[in-house]
Write an enzyme that holds these catalytic residues in place. Structure first.
Site, PDB file in Angstrom:
ATOM      1  N   GLY A  72       4.212  -4.915  11.584  1.00 28.48           N
ATOM      2  CA  GLY A  72       4.039  -4.593  10.748  1.00 28.48           C
ATOM      3  C   GLY A  72       4.526  -3.584   9.062  1.00 28.48           C
ATOM      4  O   GLY A  72       6.324  -3.954   8.997  1.00 28.48           O
ATOM      5  N   ARG A  73       4.944  -2.437   8.320  1.00 22.67           N
ATOM      6  CA  ARG A  73       5.919  -2.427   7.669  1.00 22.67           C
ATOM      7  C   ARG A  73       6.949  -1.255   8.643  1.00 22.67           C
ATOM      8  O   ARG A  73       8.090  -1.985   8.213  1.00 22.67           O
ATOM      9  CB  ARG A  73       6.008  -1.253   6.696  1.00 22.67           C
ATOM     10  CG  ARG A  73       4.578  -1.573   5.528  1.00 22.67           C
ATOM     11  CD  ARG A  73       4.336  -0.774   4.705  1.00 22.67           C
ATOM     12  NE  ARG A  73       3.883  -0.821   3.615  1.00 22.67           N
ATOM     13  CZ  ARG A  73       2.218   0.076   3.490  1.00 22.67           C
ATOM     14  NH1 ARG A  73       1.817   0.527   4.982  1.00 22.67           N
ATOM     15  NH2 ARG A  73       1.645  -0.559   3.141  1.00 22.67           N
ATOM     16  N   ILE A  74       6.821  -0.724   9.204  1.00 24.50           N
ATOM     17  CA  ILE A  74       8.073  -0.205   9.985  1.00 24.50           C
ATOM     18  C   ILE A  74       8.515  -1.626  11.399  1.00 24.50           C
ATOM     19  O   ILE A  74      10.036  -1.386  11.361  1.00 24.50           O
ATOM     20  CB  ILE A  74       7.101   1.019  11.034  1.00 24.50           C
ATOM     21  CG1 ILE A  74       7.168   1.834  10.004  1.00 24.50           C
ATOM     22  CG2 ILE A  74       8.231   1.336  12.256  1.00 24.50           C
ATOM     23  CD1 ILE A  74       6.503   2.706  11.241  1.00 24.50           C
ATOM     24  N   ARG A 130       3.269   6.216  19.030  1.00 21.59           N
ATOM     25  CA  ARG A 130       2.267   6.952  19.116  1.00 21.59           C
ATOM     26  C   ARG A 130       2.280   7.082  20.444  1.00 21.59           C
ATOM     27  O   ARG A 130       2.206   6.237  21.314  1.00 21.59           O
ATOM     28  CB  ARG A 130       0.819   7.205  18.663  1.00 21.59           C
ATOM     29  CG  ARG A 130       0.921   7.246  17.162  1.00 21.59           C
ATOM     30  CD  ARG A 130       0.794   8.589  17.067  1.00 21.59           C
ATOM     31  NE  ARG A 130      -0.110   8.725  15.838  1.00 21.59           N
ATOM     32  CZ  ARG A 130       0.914   9.151  14.508  1.00 21.59           C
ATOM     33  NH1 ARG A 130       2.440   8.711  14.546  1.00 21.59           N
ATOM     34  NH2 ARG A 130       1.114   9.866  13.539  1.00 21.59           N
ATOM     35  N   GLU A 146       1.920  14.909  23.402  1.00 24.97           N
ATOM     36  CA  GLU A 146       3.280  16.116  22.643  1.00 24.97           C
ATOM     37  C   GLU A 146       2.188  17.833  22.122  1.00 24.97           C
ATOM     38  O   GLU A 146       0.907  16.988  21.779  1.00 24.97           O
ATOM     39  CB  GLU A 146       3.618  15.341  22.061  1.00 24.97           C
ATOM     40  CG  GLU A 146       3.550  14.636  20.980  1.00 24.97           C
ATOM     41  CD  GLU A 146       4.016  13.928  20.039  1.00 24.97           C
ATOM     42  OE1 GLU A 146       3.853  13.992  18.810  1.00 24.97           O
ATOM     43  OE2 GLU A 146       4.426  12.926  20.238  1.00 24.97           O
ATOM     44  N   HIS A 184       9.769  14.151  17.863  1.00 25.17           N
ATOM     45  CA  HIS A 184       9.465  13.597  17.536  1.00 25.17           C
ATOM     46  C   HIS A 184      10.201  13.472  16.156  1.00 25.17           C
ATOM     47  O   HIS A 184       9.306  14.212  15.348  1.00 25.17           O
ATOM     48  CB  HIS A 184       7.822  13.916  17.217  1.00 25.17           C
ATOM     49  CG  HIS A 184       6.269  12.887  16.657  1.00 25.17           C
ATOM     50  ND1 HIS A 184       5.215  13.064  16.943  1.00 25.17           N
ATOM     51  CD2 HIS A 184       7.146  12.007  15.080  1.00 25.17           C
ATOM     52  CE1 HIS A 184       4.641  12.150  16.339  1.00 25.17           C
ATOM     53  NE2 HIS A 184       5.528  11.606  15.006  1.00 25.17           N
TER      54      HIS A 184
END
Length: 334
Positions: A165-167, A249, A278, A296
């Site tokens: 996707g975008r990332i 994630r 987490e 994170h």
């Protein structure tokens, strides 16, 4: 309270679950009847329920688990969950839809920051940057040596991206500049023009790609479908010289199986910014020298946090004015 023709409050009650940047909090307080979280402690379940009992709009973050039961018990006035962040895996979208609650997120604003962090991990793990920094601080460095702190070259290696996707695309653009060849697995193949921009090769089968890459970057959304997508079986498909990078994630990777593979030397190392449980981190990860552990912080820039807040405000204002929020989460997320 004055009610416009839309039937929505002109100055809605907005409850924010975490401390945001001062400028964003000030703007929210000007525009809305806003309740802020001054000490930034995550709200427990009872506190979330209390907020949802009175607020017109809830502004949660990734630390707030809004499950079906919690959403079902919300007050009838709650009509918008304007999440502060891109991911919505912490919200039961089906339960929200059943209650007629609109859910929004903040896509796009954290793409470049998160991609920068992924690229930093791709560089730091094989080149042992964290180990070298600790060596210097501990006073253990004795000067340059031909065999000192040897790591692995980046250029010429193959990067596998799970979730383009975008990332994922932003990481691919960066990685090409370091001489990495780009391979990716997506449910759907990208348009030809996008593939050509980063010279990327699509693998329709994830298992086939895993055995062919030197780096594996996890960049898909976290949801029920991707939970433990990279499990013990798939980790076993990786070659022993592979480095795994996760800025998406934590639950996408089966953490216990990853630790097993790292301890046994079945993969070369990992760069982790997210964790399955987490803020708890497996105690077995902490002593491993071939793992870089971050808190994170992939999206933690001043610019990114401000842009995220601006999107939240825009979504609330559009909703209060009777319009569809620009970042409403649609059926495809469920």
């Amino acid at each position: 309270m004055t009610m416009p023709e839309t039937g929505r409050p002109a100055r809605p009650k907005v409850h924010v679950t975490r401390t945001l940047t001062p400028a964003i909090e000030a703007r929210m307080s000007e525009l809305f009847d806003t309740t802020l979280n001054a000490d930034d402690r995550p709200l427990d379940r009872d506190a979330l329920a209390a907020a949802m009992a009175t607020a017109d709009v809830l502004v949660p973050t990734v630390t707030d688990e809004l499950d079906g039961a919690l959403i079902a018990s919300a007050g009838p006035q709650l009509k918008l969950i304007a999440s502060y962040g891109n991911g919505v895996d912490h919200i039961d979208l089906k339960a929200a839809r059943a209650r007629g609650i609109i859910v929004t997120n903040t896509p796009g604003v954290l793409t470049e920051d998160t991609a920068d962090m992924a690229m930093a991990l791709i560089l730091s793990v094989p080149r042992r940057l964290a180990e070298g920094e600790k060596l210097v601080r501990a006073g253990g460095w004795r000067g340059w040596s031909p065999t000192g702190m040897l790591g692995h070259r980046i250029t010429g290696k193959r990067l596998g991206i799970v979730g383009m996707g975008r990332i994922g695309q932003a990481i691919a653009l960066r990685a090409r500049g370091f001489g990495l060849s780009i391979h990716y697995h997506n449910r759907k193949r990208l348009p030809d023009i996008v593939e050509k921009a980063v010279d990327a090769s699509w693998w329709p089968e994830l298992d086939a790609m895993l055995g062919s890459v030197d780096f594996l970057s996890i960049n898909c959304p976290g949801n029920a479908e991707t939970h433990h997508l990279i499990d013990a079986r798939r980790l076993a498909l990786l070659r022993p010289d592979v480095f795994l990078i996760n800025v998406a994630r934590g639950g996408i990777v089966e953490e216990a199986a990853l630790v097993d593979a790292l301890e046994a030397g079945r993969i070369a190392g990992a760069g982790l910014d997210v964790y399955e449980h987490e803020p708890a981190i497996s105690a077995r990860l902490l002593p491993l020298p071939n793992v870089v552990l971050l808190p994170h912080m992939g999206s933690a820039t001043f610019e990114g946090r401000a842009a995220t807040g601006d999107k939240v405000i825009a979504n609330i204002r559009a909703w209060a004015d009777g319009h569809r929020p620009p970042d409403q989460v649609l059926e495809g997320w469920i």
